[in-house]
Design a protein around this motif. Sequence first.
Motif, PDB file in Angstrom:
ATOM      1  N   THR A   1       0.830  -1.217   0.000  1.00 46.02           N
ATOM      2  CA  THR A   1       0.000   0.000   0.000  1.00 46.02           C
ATOM      3  C   THR A   1       0.861   1.263   0.000  1.00 46.02           C
ATOM      4  O   THR A   1       0.344   2.354  -0.164  1.00 46.02           O
ATOM      5  N   THR A   2       2.167   1.100   0.191  1.00 42.62           N
ATOM      6  CA  THR A   2       3.085   2.235   0.176  1.00 42.62           C
ATOM      7  C   THR A   2       3.202   2.764  -1.247  1.00 42.62           C
ATOM      8  O   THR A   2       3.503   1.993  -2.159  1.00 42.62           O
ATOM      9  N   PRO A   3       2.985   4.058  -1.445  1.00 39.40           N
ATOM     10  CA  PRO A   3       3.075   4.613  -2.805  1.00 39.40           C
ATOM     11  C   PRO A   3       4.518   4.945  -3.195  1.00 39.40           C
ATOM     12  O   PRO A   3       4.851   6.083  -3.466  1.00 39.40           O
ATOM     13  N   LEU A   4       5.360   3.947  -3.200  1.00 37.52           N
ATOM     14  CA  LEU A   4       6.765   4.140  -3.531  1.00 37.52           C
ATOM     15  C   LEU A   4       7.099   3.380  -4.805  1.00 37.52           C
ATOM     16  O   LEU A   4       6.808   2.193  -4.915  1.00 37.52           O
ATOM     17  N   GLY A   5       7.713   4.069  -5.731  1.00 36.75           N
ATOM     18  CA  GLY A   5       8.069   3.432  -6.981  1.00 36.75           C
ATOM     19  C   GLY A   5       6.840   3.036  -7.778  1.00 36.75           C
ATOM     20  O   GLY A   5       5.715   3.415  -7.442  1.00 36.75           O
ATOM     21  N   VAL A   6       7.074   2.309  -8.834  1.00 38.00           N
ATOM     22  CA  VAL A   6       5.972   1.861  -9.687  1.00 38.00           C
ATOM     23  C   VAL A   6       6.158   0.387 -10.016  1.00 38.00           C
ATOM     24  O   VAL A   6       7.283  -0.107 -10.029  1.00 38.00           O
ATOM     25  N   PRO A   7       5.071  -0.312 -10.267  1.00 37.75           N
ATOM     26  CA  PRO A   7       5.220  -1.692 -10.737  1.00 37.75           C
ATOM     27  C   PRO A   7       5.905  -1.676 -12.111  1.00 37.75           C
ATOM     28  O   PRO A   7       5.497  -0.914 -12.998  1.00 37.75           O
TER      29      PRO A   7
END
Length: 140
Positions: free
Chosen positions: A14-20
Amino acid sequence: MTDDAYLFLLDDTTTPLGVPPASVGDLACLETPAVRAWLDAYGVTVTSPQLRLVPPEETAAIPDGAERLPVPLSDEELSRLRHRNAPEARADIENQLLAYREYADGRDALLGRAVAAGVPLERIVELTGEDPATVAAVAR
């Protein structure tokens, strides 16, 4: 700061870090033996929600203790990553910047005003990036 982007694994998705990585499109590094072996070692796939990718300037934000792997990206791949990693407002303006030359609403009126003001056709083409034939057609 490093010149490489980083793949890393997040415990908290749920952490909005980086992107898939899969959201960035095709990345050549994902097909290399080193990356495939790293993914296999941690039992994740390219589409795993735990797998994230950050550009070089964001590597300091990777949580301490997170499993990570530096990956080289081409300039085009890095551009896509940065665009996808940008906050929504920035991504929106980047989309507008990418599309501005194709923006048609009001284009003919603006070109007509430029011709009426005496701006040479060559200069209009240079400033707008429009096809010379399009500018000439509006000038008639």
